[in-house]
Design an enzyme around this catalytic site. Structure first.
Site, PDB file in Angstrom:
ATOM      1  N   ASP A 195       0.861  -1.173   0.000  1.00  0.00           N
ATOM      2  CA  ASP A 195       0.000   0.000   0.000  1.00  0.00           C
ATOM      3  C   ASP A 195       0.909   1.239   0.000  1.00  0.00           C
ATOM      4  O   ASP A 195       2.097   1.147   0.348  1.00  0.00           O
ATOM      5  CB  ASP A 195      -0.882  -0.026   1.246  1.00  0.00           C
ATOM      6  CG  ASP A 195      -1.725   1.224   1.386  1.00  0.00           C
ATOM      7  OD1 ASP A 195      -2.409   1.582   0.417  1.00  0.00           O
ATOM      8  OD2 ASP A 195      -1.654   1.842   2.464  1.00  0.00           O
ATOM      9  N   ASP A 223      -0.128   5.132   0.960  1.00  0.00           N
ATOM     10  CA  ASP A 223      -0.350   6.115   2.023  1.00  0.00           C
ATOM     11  C   ASP A 223      -0.532   5.421   3.370  1.00  0.00           C
ATOM     12  O   ASP A 223      -1.415   4.576   3.530  1.00  0.00           O
ATOM     13  CB  ASP A 223      -1.581   6.965   1.694  1.00  0.00           C
ATOM     14  CG  ASP A 223      -1.494   7.598   0.310  1.00  0.00           C
ATOM     15  OD1 ASP A 223      -0.369   7.869  -0.145  1.00  0.00           O
ATOM     16  OD2 ASP A 223      -2.557   7.776  -0.324  1.00  0.00           O
TER      17      ASP A 223
END
Length: 430
Positions: free
Chosen positions: A251, A253
């Site tokens: 991922d 953020d």
């Protein structure tokens, strides 16, 4: 295809070796660099090879002769005086009938050249160059291209350039069509990038092929030692797309960069502590690092795709300053919830790419020949964990970012870690 190896330079940065032998004859793990290259070409079915020679050329010609002992056919282009990286191409005028795979004689590499060839032909390029991220983009020439791979500009490491750029570095391997060689009329000192490639960029004839495979020049003492280590550990051959790849899907953020709500400006990008160190360890251990991220800022009209590119450029630049890189990034711009006046309706749809759907993971597997059984998914939300689980990956939940407090799904990760560095250290023990 046929191959051309550019091996006539003096190798001044390795002067302690190159006063007695030419740089491409320096031995790594008991073989000259040129022999490593020839073995890769042969593995790809390329057996007609031309080598440009100049400085201490007898060392090359006496060792390889006509190539018969190495299972190939070798011809030589002899420089009587230094002509740069492509000045000797005038000797090929009218003599080339097939696409030529060209590689600099100081590059240790292993790759599935057929994938490169398919890209080159599909693009309709006159010249295609291999680009990849590296651990030192700040002192490398950076290739700027559009989303189809057409090269727009080369930003020199010595010239003025934007503060943030994608980590796309010229790897020193090319495919060149026969008619390009016909433009050389006589012996003249010329540089492959500055004189030949740049002129074809202006005509829109140059494309960049991005790969995760291993290509590294061994032209300095540090890189010489590093490439030898990577040959010994098998990293060079393992990174070839002939082989299934191990990968850490990440991922973005809250995992690599700090969570600051919806990221819609490069100003918001700040790396998580030790994120660069963590990715560097993955890079050095042969794991692909691929970002899988939902970015509904597009659907919500908080920014456009150009701004999203600028955000990614800053992220890659900051990682490069930490000697780290990501190999690829997959972004979902969609969002299923409709009814907001400022939204972009064309992106307010249900899709197969938005996590926890696994469309982006599947695209990455197809593109990079990934072995899911040896791969991981790392993120800070239950959405990430469900995505990884659905894709058949081992999953790691981080306590950075949302730290799983989104609680959208009832899922259990395989491991919980304080941060990305701790996650990587766990991965490397598996």
């Amino acid at each position: 295809m046929e191959a051309l190896i550019i091996a006539g330079g003096k190798g001044t940065r390795l002067a302690e070796y190159t006063t007695e032998i030419p740089k491409p004859m320096i031995q790594l793990c008991g073989k000259p660099v040129l022999e490593h290259q020839i073995e890769v070409l042969k593995k790809n079915g390329i057996t007609d090879i031309t080598i440009t020679v100049g400085h201490l050329k007898e060392a090359v010609m006496d060792y390889f002769k006509d190539g018969r002992d190495f299972g190939v056919k070798i011809k030589y282009l002899e420089e009587e005086k230094p002509l740069g990286t492509c000045g000797v191409f005038y000797l090929l005028n009218g003599a080339v009938k097939r696409t030529v795979f060209v590689v600099l004689g100081d590059v240790i590499f292993d790759m599935d050249i057929s994938r490169f060839y398919k890209f080159h032909k599909k693009s309709g390029a006159q010249i295609s160059l291999v680009v990849h991220p590296n651990t030192h983009p700040y002192d490398s020439d950076i290739i700027d291209c559009d989303d189809k791979g057409k090269v727009k500009k080369i930003f020199s490491k010595k010239g003025d350039r934007p503060q943030y750029l994608f980590n796309r570095v010229n790897a020193g391997a090319y495919l060149i069509e026969p008619e390009v060689f016909d433009g050389f009329q006589g012996p003249e000192k010329r540089d492959l990038e500055k004189d030949l490639i740049s002129s074809h960029i202006v005509r829109g004839e140059v494309y960049a092929y991005q790969t995760t495979e291993y290509l590294k020049d061994m032209g300095t003492m540090d890189r010489l030692q590093e490439t030898e280590k990577h040959i010994k550990t098998g990293l060079v051959s393992k990174m070839s797309l002939f082989s299934k790849q191990k990968c850490v899907f990440l991922d973005r953020d809250g995992t690599i960069n700090k969570l600051k709500g919806l990221i819609y400006s490069p100003d918001q990008i700040e790396l998580e502590e030790n994120a660069g160190k963590a990715l560097h360890q993955l890079n050095d251990n042969g794991y692909l690092c691929i970002i899988i991220t939902n970015q509904p800022v597009i659907a919500r009209n908080l920014c456009d795709f150009d701004t999203l590119d600028e955000i990614q450029k800053k992220l890659e630049t900051l990682l490069g300053q930490e000697h780290a890189f990501v190999n690829d990034t997959f972004i979902c711009p969609h969002h299923p919830d409709k009814g907001y006046p400022e939204e972009r309706p064309e992106y307010k749809i249900k899709c197969t790419c938005r996590k926890p759907e696994i469309g982006m993971v599947q695209q990455a597997v197809e593109k990079h020949n990934i072995d899911l059984s040896r791969s991981f998914f790392v993120g800070d939300t239950t959405t990430d964990i469900l995505t990884g689980s659905r894709a058949g990956l081992r999953t790691i939940l981080l306590k950075t970012g949302e730290a799983g407090n989104d609680r959208k799904y009832e899922v259990e990760p395989d491991q919980v870690c304080e941060n990305l560095l701790q996650a990587v250290n766990w991965i490397l023990t598996q």
